[in-house]
Design a protein around this motif. Structure first.
Motif, PDB file in Angstrom:
ATOM      1  N   ASP A  95      -6.203  -3.229   4.404  1.00 19.41           N
ATOM      2  CA  ASP A  95      -5.418  -3.365   5.478  1.00 19.41           C
ATOM      3  C   ASP A  95      -5.913  -4.398   6.379  1.00 19.41           C
ATOM      4  O   ASP A  95      -6.504  -4.219   7.522  1.00 19.41           O
ATOM      5  CB  ASP A  95      -5.656  -1.923   6.107  1.00 19.41           C
ATOM      6  CG  ASP A  95      -4.351  -1.794   7.232  1.00 19.41           C
ATOM      7  OD1 ASP A  95      -3.508  -2.865   7.379  1.00 19.41           O
ATOM      8  OD2 ASP A  95      -4.502  -1.172   8.384  1.00 19.41           O
ATOM      9  N   ALA A 124       1.017  -1.378  -0.150  1.00 22.18           N
ATOM     10  CA  ALA A 124       0.157  -0.044   0.193  1.00 22.18           C
ATOM     11  C   ALA A 124       0.740   1.315  -0.076  1.00 22.18           C
ATOM     12  O   ALA A 124       0.580   2.339  -0.764  1.00 22.18           O
ATOM     13  CB  ALA A 124      -0.944  -0.225   1.047  1.00 22.18           C
ATOM     14  N   ASP A 161      -2.960  -1.303  -4.807  1.00 21.89           N
ATOM     15  CA  ASP A 161      -4.572  -1.466  -4.003  1.00 21.89           C
ATOM     16  C   ASP A 161      -4.581  -2.688  -3.336  1.00 21.89           C
ATOM     17  O   ASP A 161      -4.790  -3.736  -4.112  1.00 21.89           O
ATOM     18  CB  ASP A 161      -5.297  -1.276  -5.236  1.00 21.89           C
ATOM     19  CG  ASP A 161      -6.668  -1.027  -4.644  1.00 21.89           C
ATOM     20  OD1 ASP A 161      -6.994  -0.690  -3.474  1.00 21.89           O
ATOM     21  OD2 ASP A 161      -7.646  -1.336  -5.439  1.00 21.89           O
TER      22      ASP A 161
END
Length: 469
Positions: free
Chosen positions: A410, A402, A407
């Motif tokens: 988390d 990230a 892309d």
């Protein structure tokens, strides 16, 4: 000195009264005589009795040295002080190498590129240079052991050794493979590096990695060199500096402080503190009057903290970064004939105004830090990570992706989105496109992350802003 990977930001008896620091530890040579170790009191008598009973009556044969080492280690551990320790021969040698600022080795800067251990460059006038080793040579074997499965640190430590001993290297150069036997020699370590800021050439950026025997001399030479190149202000970076020789820290501190002003106080168990002050004797009359900012962080310890505190309190120098480590005790080393050493805490050191920063550290005037991703632990490259797996390591890897602009969510799950991001990363970085995070891919991601972290050095930018005020 070995260089840490970005995620791991992770002495010596001299003349009476000398103060030194190494590896985050301050050493003060005791002003009183070390008494002969004699079993003359009840406690020592009890220890002696237990030793004899164990050695002579235990049901199995006992190694005498193990009993002795165990007794010493037990006494040391009973203090509950992580800075007091009994060091074996190897640990003692490592300590001495760090103090002297040199080590026994071949004199080649190396890096791990995939499975290959490549020479970046041989250091001039060292065994590697004299043997004709060149940049991009691949070290295939060290004393017959394959290097492809060795970590960089393990490979480096294997090539190091006692001065005068030999090491055999198998070298690959292009399509040719050959062997070279080199005799290890004393290799000096440069602890100070300086350069002009790329955007403002009037700013000199000086990085001090540790405080070894020649650090003050290197520091002075670096200042002089940057002045000639046009520097009119300085950023002194002691982030991740674990310490070193205190006489070097005092000499460097004195360069910035008016003579007669305090640099440091050292207080033993009994008696008033001894105050060390700036003087021509310490700095040879060399002074730095240009505007200066000092960078610190949680890896700045001992000598680095002494230097930063002296400049901050006695020269009004601004500190930028994060709170320092907080190491405020003083140690002495006692060497033995078998090359082991006892390192023990005998005093505490105080900043110029008498503050004890132990476990507290120095607080910067301006708080700033690297991006959070800089402090992620390195990924375990013994494993390959693939779709369907779930772990903390995967989450750390995704945070790096990230940060690099890919892309991903988390989370700790290796999902289809993670696979797609990895495939895109592998394609753009000319890696085998597998959609899995193998050793080569992980190491490449970590290297790219470290490079970007270095470019987004918020603390350094804040330091530049302070110089412009």
């Amino acid at each position: 000195m070995k260089k840490k990977r970005f995620g791991l930001w992770t002495l010596i008896l001299a003349c009476l009264g000398a103060v030194i620091i190494s590896g985050g530890t301050v050493f003060l040579i005791m002003g009183r005589q070390v008494q002969s170790l004699q079993a003359t009191n009840e406690s020592m008598g009890k220890i002696n009795t237990i030793y004899n009973v164990l050695y002579n009556n235990y049901y199995k044969e006992v190694n005498r040295q193990k009993l002795v080492d165990g007794a010493i280690t037990g006494m040391v551990n009973a203090l509950g002080d992580p800075f007091t320790e009994y060091m074996d021969e190897s640990e003692s040698q490592s300590l001495n190498d760090s103090i002297s600022g040199s080590f026994g080795g071949i004199g080649a800067q190396v890096q791990k590129s995939g499975n290959e251990l490549k020479i970046i460059a041989p250091i001039a006038d060292t065994p590697a240079d004299k043997a004709g080793l060149k940049a991009n040579d691949v070290i295939v074997k060290i004393d017959g052991k394959e290097t492809k499965d060795l970590t960089l640190n393990k490979a480096v430590s294997t090539m190091r050794g006692k001065v005068g001993t030999k090491v055999k290297l198998t070298i690959k150069r292009g399509d040719t493979t050959f062997e070279k036997t080199l005799t290890r020699a004393k290799i000096p370590v440069t602890t100070v590096e300086g350069k002009l800021d790329k955007d403002d050439p009037k700013i000199g950026w000086i990085t001090v990695a540790s405080f070894s025997e020649n650090t003050a001399k290197e520091f002075k030479q670096t200042i002089q060199s940057l002045r000639k190149k046009g520097a009119t202000s300085f950023i002194v970076d002691v982030r991740n500096n674990p310490g070193g020789l205190m006489d070097q820290a005092l000499a460097m501190s004195s360069m910035f402080v008016e003579n007669g002003k305090p640099l440091l106080q050292v207080q033993e168990r009994d008696g008033a503190p001894t105050v060390y002050k700036a003087s021509n004797k310490l700095d040879d009359g060399f002074k730095v009057k240009e505007k200066t900012v000092v960078l610190i962080n949680g890896g700045s310890a001992s000598a680095a903290e002494i230097f930063a505190a002296a400049l901050h309190q006695s020269a009004n120098v601004t500190l930028v970064g994060t709170r320092s480590y907080g190491k405020g005790t003083v140690q002495n080393t006692l060497p033995f004939s078998d090359k082991t050493e006892l390192k023990l805490t005998i005093a505490k050191w105080l900043t110029p105004d008498g503050t004890w920063i132990h476990h507290k550290g120095l607080r910067p005037d301006v708080e700033a830090d690297y991006p959070k991703v800089a402090y992620l632990p390195t990924i375990d490259t013994k494993k390959t990570y693939s779709e369907g797996q779930n772990s903390k390591q995967i989450r750390n890897l995704k945070q790096m992706l990230a940060f690099l602009g890919y892309d991903v969510e988390d989370t700790s799950e290796f999902d289809a989105k993670t696979k797609a991001a990895l495939e895109k990363y592998q394609t753009e970085n000319h890696l085998a496109v597998t959609g899995t995070a193998d050793k080569e891919t992980v190491q490449n991601i970590e290297a790219k992350t470290a490079q970007k972290v270095a470019k987004e050095d918020n603390a350094y930018q804040k330091a530049k802003e302070q110089l412009e005020k």
